[in-house]
Design a protein around this motif. Structure first.
Motif, mmCIF file in Angstrom:
data_model
loop_
_atom_site.group_PDB
_atom_site.id
_atom_site.type_symbol
_atom_site.label_atom_id
_atom_site.label_comp_id
_atom_site.label_asym_id
_atom_site.label_seq_id
_atom_site.Cartn_x
_atom_site.Cartn_y
_atom_site.Cartn_z
ATOM 1 N N ALA A 1 0.825 -1.209 0.000
ATOM 2 C CA ALA A 1 0.000 0.000 0.000
ATOM 3 C C ALA A 1 0.860 1.260 0.000
ATOM 4 O O ALA A 1 0.516 2.250 -0.653
ATOM 5 C CB ALA A 1 -0.945 0.002 1.200
ATOM 6 N N ASP A 2 1.987 1.220 0.714
ATOM 7 C CA ASP A 2 2.887 2.374 0.729
ATOM 8 C C ASP A 2 3.457 2.643 -0.656
ATOM 9 O O ASP A 2 3.604 3.796 -1.066
ATOM 10 C CB ASP A 2 4.028 2.158 1.725
ATOM 11 N N VAL A 3 3.784 1.583 -1.367
ATOM 12 C CA VAL A 3 4.336 1.739 -2.718
ATOM 13 C C VAL A 3 3.279 2.315 -3.651
ATOM 14 O O VAL A 3 3.534 3.291 -4.363
ATOM 15 C CB VAL A 3 4.892 0.397 -3.241
ATOM 16 N N TYR A 4 2.086 1.737 -3.645
ATOM 17 C CA TYR A 4 1.023 2.258 -4.518
ATOM 18 C C TYR A 4 0.672 3.701 -4.169
ATOM 19 O O TYR A 4 0.595 4.565 -5.052
ATOM 20 C CB TYR A 4 -0.232 1.391 -4.432
ATOM 21 N N SER A 5 0.454 3.985 -2.902
ATOM 22 C CA SER A 5 0.050 5.343 -2.530
ATOM 23 C C SER A 5 1.182 6.340 -2.778
ATOM 24 O O SER A 5 0.928 7.472 -3.195
ATOM 25 C CB SER A 5 -0.440 5.396 -1.085
ATOM 26 N N GLY A 6 2.426 5.921 -2.542
ATOM 27 C CA GLY A 6 3.557 6.805 -2.809
ATOM 28 C C GLY A 6 3.679 7.131 -4.286
ATOM 29 O O GLY A 6 3.877 8.289 -4.669
ATOM 30 N N LEU A 7 3.549 6.113 -5.122
ATOM 31 C CA LEU A 7 3.631 6.338 -6.563
ATOM 32 C C LEU A 7 2.499 7.243 -7.036
ATOM 33 O O LEU A 7 2.724 8.187 -7.805
ATOM 34 C CB LEU A 7 3.616 5.007 -7.323
ATOM 35 N N ILE A 8 1.307 6.993 -6.575
ATOM 36 C CA ILE A 8 0.161 7.822 -6.970
ATOM 37 C C ILE A 8 0.378 9.272 -6.536
ATOM 38 O O ILE A 8 0.117 10.205 -7.297
ATOM 39 C CB ILE A 8 -1.155 7.243 -6.404
ATOM 40 N N ARG A 9 0.884 9.475 -5.326
ATOM 41 C CA ARG A 9 1.147 10.830 -4.828
ATOM 42 C C ARG A 9 2.178 11.538 -5.717
ATOM 43 O O ARG A 9 2.000 12.702 -6.088
ATOM 44 C CB ARG A 9 1.627 10.763 -3.376
ATOM 45 N N VAL A 10 3.249 10.832 -6.079
ATOM 46 C CA VAL A 10 4.284 11.419 -6.939
ATOM 47 C C VAL A 10 3.705 11.747 -8.315
ATOM 48 O O VAL A 10 3.957 12.823 -8.859
ATOM 49 C CB VAL A 10 5.498 10.467 -7.046
ATOM 50 N N LEU A 11 2.921 10.844 -8.874
ATOM 51 C CA LEU A 11 2.309 11.097 -10.184
ATOM 52 C C LEU A 11 1.362 12.289 -10.123
ATOM 53 O O LEU A 11 1.311 13.094 -11.067
ATOM 54 C CB LEU A 11 1.579 9.849 -10.678
ATOM 55 N N ARG A 12 0.631 12.423 -9.025
ATOM 56 C CA ARG A 12 -0.279 13.571 -8.881
ATOM 57 C C ARG A 12 0.519 14.876 -8.847
ATOM 58 O O ARG A 12 0.150 15.864 -9.483
ATOM 59 C CB ARG A 12 -1.123 13.430 -7.617
ATOM 60 N N PHE B 1 -7.535 2.823 -4.922
ATOM 61 C CA PHE B 1 -7.499 2.834 -6.383
ATOM 62 C C PHE B 1 -8.741 3.498 -6.974
ATOM 63 O O PHE B 1 -8.634 4.291 -7.912
ATOM 64 C CB PHE B 1 -7.333 1.412 -6.921
ATOM 65 N N HIS B 2 -9.906 3.180 -6.424
ATOM 66 C CA HIS B 2 -11.134 3.784 -6.955
ATOM 67 C C HIS B 2 -11.144 5.298 -6.747
ATOM 68 O O HIS B 2 -11.472 6.048 -7.675
ATOM 69 C CB HIS B 2 -12.369 3.170 -6.297
ATOM 70 N N THR B 3 -10.805 5.756 -5.560
ATOM 71 C CA THR B 3 -10.877 7.200 -5.295
ATOM 72 C C THR B 3 -9.811 7.966 -6.071
ATOM 73 O O THR B 3 -10.091 9.031 -6.628
ATOM 74 C CB THR B 3 -10.780 7.504 -3.790
ATOM 75 N N GLU B 4 -8.608 7.434 -6.137
ATOM 76 C CA GLU B 4 -7.546 8.136 -6.870
ATOM 77 C C GLU B 4 -7.796 8.111 -8.371
ATOM 78 O O GLU B 4 -7.527 9.090 -9.072
ATOM 79 C CB GLU B 4 -6.180 7.547 -6.532
ATOM 80 N N MET B 5 -8.323 7.005 -8.885
ATOM 81 C CA MET B 5 -8.642 6.932 -10.302
ATOM 82 C C MET B 5 -9.783 7.895 -10.631
ATOM 83 O O MET B 5 -9.750 8.589 -11.652
ATOM 84 C CB MET B 5 -9.016 5.504 -10.717
ATOM 85 N N GLY B 6 -10.780 7.971 -9.760
ATOM 86 C CA GLY B 6 -11.880 8.903 -9.981
ATOM 87 C C GLY B 6 -11.399 10.348 -10.012
ATOM 88 O O GLY B 6 -11.811 11.136 -10.876
ATOM 89 N N ARG B 7 -10.512 10.688 -9.095
ATOM 90 C CA ARG B 7 -9.955 12.056 -9.091
ATOM 91 C C ARG B 7 -9.170 12.327 -10.372
ATOM 92 O O ARG B 7 -9.249 13.419 -10.944
ATOM 93 C CB ARG B 7 -9.054 12.244 -7.877
ATOM 94 N N ALA B 8 -8.378 11.354 -10.795
ATOM 95 C CA ALA B 8 -7.598 11.527 -12.025
ATOM 96 C C ALA B 8 -8.531 11.737 -13.213
ATOM 97 O O ALA B 8 -8.289 12.611 -14.063
ATOM 98 C CB ALA B 8 -6.687 10.325 -12.250
ATOM 99 N N TYR B 9 -9.602 10.957 -13.275
ATOM 100 C CA TYR B 9 -10.568 11.143 -14.352
ATOM 101 C C TYR B 9 -11.157 12.555 -14.309
ATOM 102 O O TYR B 9 -11.377 13.174 -15.349
ATOM 103 C CB TYR B 9 -11.701 10.115 -14.266
ATOM 104 N N GLN B 10 -11.418 13.067 -13.126
ATOM 105 C CA GLN B 10 -11.955 14.420 -13.024
ATOM 106 C C GLN B 10 -10.961 15.441 -13.569
ATOM 107 O O GLN B 10 -11.351 16.356 -14.292
ATOM 108 C CB GLN B 10 -12.333 14.753 -11.586
ATOM 109 N N TYR B 11 -9.683 15.310 -13.216
ATOM 110 C CA TYR B 11 -8.671 16.223 -13.747
ATOM 111 C C TYR B 11 -8.585 16.135 -15.265
ATOM 112 O O TYR B 11 -8.314 17.129 -15.938
ATOM 113 C CB TYR B 11 -7.296 15.934 -13.142
#
Length: 174
Positions: free
Chosen positions: A71-82, A109-119
Motif C-alpha cells: 500500500a505504501d508503494v502504490y500510494s507513494g507512486l500515486i502521490r508522486v504522479l499527482r 485505487f477507486h478514489t484516486e482513479m476517480g480524481r484523475a478522471y476528473q482532472y
C-alpha cells in the motif's frame, strides 16, 4: 528524516540507486524491495520526483517485498504522479492495482482513479469509478465515497441526480 538535511549525500545515493535500476542490477547485489521503497520515499520527501517515480515503479509487480509495504508503494507512486500532473498514469496504476494488488485497500485505487478522471475531464468515467467506490466501501468509508460521487455527478452536469443523492445523504446521516 536526518538524511533530508544531507542534500549532496542524498543526491548521490539516489543517482546511484537509479543507475543500478537502469543497469538491470537486480541480482543478489541489486537493491532489495524494502531498500527501493525506502529510497523512493526519500526521493519523494526531498522533491526528487523523477527518481521517486522510477524507484516506486521498480517495486511494482515484484513478489519479493513484504505485503505490508504494498500500500505504501502504490500510494507513494500515486502521490508522486499527482504532483507531476500525470493523471493518465494514475489511471493506469490504479487499474493495475485493482487487478494485481493483494494487500491494499481497493478504495485507494477507486478514489484516486476517480480524481484523475476528473482532472482529465472524463466525467462519466469519474462517476462510474466513484459508484464502484461506494459499492465497495465499508460503513466507515461510505459517506466519504458518496460525497466524492456527488462531486463527480455535479462536475458531469448531472445536477438533478446529485441533488437526489444529497437528499438521500441527509436522510441517511442526519
Amino acid at each position: 528524516f536526518v538524511l533530508k538535511e544531507e542534500k549532496g549525500l542524498v543526491q548521490r545515493l539516489l543517482d546511484e540507486s537509479v543507475r543500478r535500476l537502469k543497469d538491470g542490477d537486480e541480482g543478489k547485489d541489486g537493491l532489495a524491495y524494502a531498500t527501493r521503497g525506502f529510497l523512493a520515499t526519500l526521493a519523494a520527501r526531498t522533491k526528487q520526483l523523477d527518481h521517486a517515480e522510477k524507484l516506486y515503479r521498480s517495486c511494482m509487480g515484484r513478489q519479493d517485498g513484504p505485503a505490508e509495504m504494498e500500500a505504501d508503494v502504490y500510494s507513494g507512486l500515486i502521490r508522486v504522479l499527482r504532483l507531476r500532473y500525470k493523471h493518465e498514469a494514475i489511471v493506469e496504476v490504479c487499474k493495475t492495482g485493482l487487478k494485481n494488488a493483494q494487500a491494499t485497500n481497493r478504495l485507494l485505487f477507486h478514489t484516486e482513479m476517480g480524481r484523475a478522471y476528473q482532472y482529465l475531464e472524463k466525467h462519466d468515467e469519474a462517476v462510474k469509478t466513484f459508484e464502484q467506490a461506494v459499492q465497495e466501501s465499508g460503513k466507515s468509508q461510505k459517506l466519504y465515497c458518496k460525497r466524492l460521487h456527488i462531486d463527480a455527478l455535479t462536475a458531469a452536469g448531472s445536477h438533478e441526480k446529485a441533488l437526489s443523492e444529497c437528499l438521500a445523504l441527509v436522510k441517511e446521516y442526519n
